[in-house]
Write an enzyme that holds these catalytic residues in place. Structure first.
Site, PDB file in Angstrom:
ATOM      1  CE  LYS A   1      -4.076  -2.135   2.187  1.00 35.11           C
ATOM      2  NZ  LYS A   1      -5.070  -2.041   3.278  1.00 35.11           N
TER       3      LYS A   1
ATOM      4  CE1 TYR B   1      -9.480  -3.259   0.465  1.00 37.40           C
ATOM      5  CE2 TYR B   1      -8.507  -1.380  -0.651  1.00 37.40           C
ATOM      6  CZ  TYR B   1      -8.381  -2.494   0.159  1.00 37.40           C
ATOM      7  OH  TYR B   1      -7.143  -2.847   0.668  1.00 37.40           O
TER       8      TYR B   1
ATOM      9  CB  THR C   1      -7.405  -5.302   9.848  1.00 35.89           C
ATOM     10  OG1 THR C   1      -7.874  -6.497   9.228  1.00 35.89           O
ATOM     11  CG2 THR C   1      -7.767  -4.099   9.003  1.00 35.89           C
TER      12      THR C   1
ATOM     13  CG  ASN D   1      -3.883  -1.820   6.789  1.00 37.23           C
ATOM     14  OD1 ASN D   1      -3.733  -1.550   5.608  1.00 37.23           O
ATOM     15  ND2 ASN D   1      -4.948  -2.448   7.257  1.00 37.23           N
TER      16      ASN D   1
ATOM     17  CG  HIS E   1      -5.384  -6.270  -0.335  1.00 35.35           C
ATOM     18  ND1 HIS E   1      -6.592  -6.392   0.283  1.00 35.35           N
ATOM     19  CD2 HIS E   1      -5.390  -7.177  -1.352  1.00 35.35           C
ATOM     20  CE1 HIS E   1      -7.309  -7.317  -0.352  1.00 35.35           C
ATOM     21  NE2 HIS E   1      -6.599  -7.802  -1.351  1.00 35.35           N
TER      22      HIS E   1
ATOM     23  CD  GLU F   1      -8.898  -9.288  -3.479  1.00 36.85           C
ATOM     24  OE1 GLU F   1      -7.747  -9.704  -3.196  1.00 36.85           O
ATOM     25  OE2 GLU F   1      -9.728  -8.943  -2.621  1.00 36.85           O
TER      26      GLU F   1
END
Ligand code: RTP
Ligand code: MG
Length: 141
Positions: free
Chosen positions: A11, A51, A93, A114, A117, A128
């Site tokens: 991320k 998402y 998470t 965070n 993913h 995905e």
């Protein structure tokens, strides 16, 4: 156990702190092979569609804003039990709840930023992976 593929994203927070290589090394050291990878800058549509399951959640707009705040590295990981193994390597998470030695414990700032993913099921992984990669962009080992 079966050989599986899962989608992983480094991320924007982890890219910004130059942790791409450290995070990829964790996957490889755990026995997962990177069979596809690219750096991309997501726009609202691409991040929002990714998402979409969280569309009605209060954090959705913030999540999309975060995921479009800088480049990400999208990759396909392949190996025995890859989906669950990646989730274990990532940790919880919320990094405050992530077990010691997990990627989120070591690299994540907050529940919003965070670090990574990972697909949460075989169904998610299939959707995905196809969301980011065509078949000819995935290099079988
Ligand atoms: P991811 O999809 O990014 O791998 O994360 P995850 O499975 O561990 O968590 P998920 O429930 O799918 O949530 C997606 C992302 O939304 C943010 N989130 N915020 N404030 C909150 O209560 C909350 N819950 C989730 C997190 O950034 C999470 O990674
Ligand atoms: Mg999730």
């Amino acid at each position: 156990m079966a050989v599986e593929r899962t989608l992983s994203i480094v991320k924007p927070d982890a890219v910004a702190k130059n942790a791409i290589g450290d995070i990829m090394a964790r996957f490889e050291k755990a026995g997962l092979s990177i069979v596809a990878a690219k750096m991309v800058r997501l726009d609202d549509d691409k991040a929002g569609g990714f998402y979409a399951e969280h569309k009605e959640r209060p954090f959705y707009k913030h999540l999309v804003a975060f995921m479009t705040s800088g480049p990400v590295v999208v990759q396909v990981l392949e190996g025995e039990n890859a989906i669950l193994l990646n989730r274990e390597l990532m940790g919880a998470t919320n990094p405050k709840e992530a077990a010691a030695g997990t990627i989120r414990a070591d690299f994540a700032e907050s529940i919003d930023a965070n670090a990574v993913h990972g697909s949460d099921s075989a169904e998610s992984a299939a959707r995905e992976i196809a969301y980011f990669f065509s078949a000819d962009e995935i290099c079988a080992r």
